[in-house]
Design a protein around this motif. Structure first.
Motif, mmCIF file in Angstrom:
data_model
loop_
_atom_site.group_PDB
_atom_site.id
_atom_site.type_symbol
_atom_site.label_atom_id
_atom_site.label_comp_id
_atom_site.label_asym_id
_atom_site.label_seq_id
_atom_site.Cartn_x
_atom_site.Cartn_y
_atom_site.Cartn_z
ATOM 1 N N TYR A 151 0.799 -1.220 0.000
ATOM 2 C CA TYR A 151 0.000 0.000 0.000
ATOM 3 C C TYR A 151 0.837 1.278 0.000
ATOM 4 C CZ TYR A 151 -3.922 -3.031 1.428
ATOM 5 O OH TYR A 151 -4.880 -3.998 1.500
ATOM 6 N N PRO A 177 -3.516 0.334 -6.145
ATOM 7 C CA PRO A 177 -2.307 0.435 -6.979
ATOM 8 C C PRO A 177 -1.056 -0.004 -6.224
ATOM 9 C CG PRO A 177 -3.029 2.608 -6.228
ATOM 10 C CD PRO A 177 -4.114 1.649 -5.855
ATOM 11 N N MET A 179 2.160 0.482 -4.693
ATOM 12 C CA MET A 179 2.916 1.628 -4.199
ATOM 13 C C MET A 179 4.058 1.161 -3.298
ATOM 14 S SD MET A 179 -0.387 4.075 -3.388
ATOM 15 C CE MET A 179 0.579 5.521 -2.934
ATOM 16 N N SER A 189 3.288 -7.103 -4.446
ATOM 17 C CA SER A 189 2.332 -6.431 -5.325
ATOM 18 C C SER A 189 2.101 -7.262 -6.581
ATOM 19 C CB SER A 189 2.858 -5.046 -5.713
ATOM 20 O OG SER A 189 2.960 -4.194 -4.605
#
Length: 393
Positions: A151, A177, A179, A189
């Motif tokens: 995050y 997204p 990050m 991710s």
């Protein structure tokens, strides 16, 4: 029922294996290649607690808790042939995937280790997901510990999974997204995106468990016998901030806070992390979600300076004279960022928090004071240096 737990020799994987096996009559199959032991040795450090061979651990689990349903297979999940054989022979109903190179600092050392981290973590997950499709096991519940680090540090409350995007008065729910702030965190991710794609294409039920910073040395099961200890890393590369601060206190070092230290990070105790993973692993196939579900595996956000001050306060009970010292921050970060993170779904899973941060620090200091000699013998590992020196030679 067969539950497969990867990374079962690790800090979270081992106690999760014990908790899961203690609550089912089904078979719990453990998998690891012992790479974590090699990585820590590579950076010149060691676990503060003795980590016994897996054979000793399994023997202790049977003698202490009567767990006869644990078995172990050694293997590398980046090897597609090994994964194919593993899935073909054992046909797991559930996979709890905790195996990964988990250190952001290790992944940042140089390009070689960044590449290694990304290959190791992503290849293992892809092999498992494609293996389930290719072996007709798409009903298998796939549970992975990713990280809240995907995050980043947004200036709004972090949702439990996705977000809502609006453009020209139209809106839709989208994945959060990527990050991430390190080559390691970015692997998680990518794993999250790959799990989403595998769910869409193969209809595999997925639980994406975004794990916060974990603290603690014991769970109900490991506390019963020293042979059941999980590992405890305290060095710069593999020791998390709370564990590193506690080790500094035991070694007589000041607890070093960069800058103001008011930025908050998400935390969860080892006991609460293990309980959630075990509950997901044991979920009845007829009642568990068939969808992709994201859990923020966190109980609360804690500031860095609160961590240091709590260790100093609890340290008084152990006759530790702990100084908290602030140093100029070498990192480019907001020292006052107040993270807010939603966690209702995960809290529903575990019911209530079993161990708060102060009790967790007491747990840590109980253990570390017994192994102070190990920490002091490796106190140069609180900061980077040894591995870089080796790389320069």
């Amino acid at each position: 029922m067969t539950i497969l737990i990867t990374g079962a020799d690790g800090y979270v994987g081992w106690p999760t294996s014990l908790r899961t096996a203690s609550q089912t009559d089904g078979r719990v199959l453990l998998v690891d290649n012992f790479a974590r032991r090699d990585w820590v040795d590579e950076v010149g450090s060691v676990s503060a607690t003795p980590v016994h061979p897996i054979e000793t651990r399994l023997e202790a689990a049977e003698q202490t808790h009567g767990l006869t349903n644990l078995s172990f297979v050694e293997g590398d999940l980046t090897n597609k042939a090994f994964v194919n054989e593993l899935l073909n022979v054992h046909e797991p109903d559930t996979i709890v995937h905790t195996a990964a190179q988990p250190s952001a600092p290790y992944s940042q050392i140089n390009g070689e280790r960044a590449n290694y981290t990304q290959h190791n973590n992503l290849q293992a997950t892809r092999n498992l997901l494609w293996g389930l499709e290719e072996h007709g096991l798409t009903d298998t519940h796939f549970i992975e510990t990713t990280t809240t680090g995907v995050y980043g540090a947004p200036e709004f409350p972090i949702p439990e999974g996705g977000a809502t995007m609006e453009n020209q008065s139209e809106q839709d729910d989208v994945p959060f997204p990527a990050m991430a702030g390190s080559w390691y965190h970015l692997t998680k991710s990518h794993d999250a995106a790959n799990m989403r794609l595998a769910h869409q294409q193969f209809d595999i039920p997925v639980s994406d468990v975004r794990t916060a910073i974990v603290y603690g040395t014991q769970t109900e099961e490991t506390r019963a016998d020293d042979r059941l200890n999980t590992r405890f890393d305290f060095d710069y590369y593999f020791g998390t901030v709370g564990h590193r601060f506690a080790a500094q206190a035991v070694a007589g070092y000041p607890v070093t806070v960069y800058g103001k230290g008011e930025q908050r990070k998400p935390f969860i105790s080892l006991e609460d992390a293990v309980e959630g993973l075990a509950q997901l692993a044991l979920a009845d196939p007829d009642n568990r979600p068939d969808d992709l579900v994201v859990y923020n595996q966190v109980t609360r956000a804690i500031s860095i300076v609160e961590i240091a001050n709590t260790i100093a306060d609890v340290g008084d009970d152990y006759a530790l004279d702990v100084d908290v010292e602030h140093f100029e921050n070498p990192r480019d970060e907001d020292e006052t960022h107040k993270m807010e993170i939603e966690k209702e779904r995960y809290m529903d899973l575990i019911g209530e928090q079993a161990q708060d941060f102060e009790a967790g620090i007491q747990d840590v200091l109980d253990t570390l004071t017994e192994h102070a000699d190990v920490i002091k013998a490796h106190e140069d590992r609180f900061l980077p240096g040894v591995l870089e020196d080796r790389l320069d030679d």
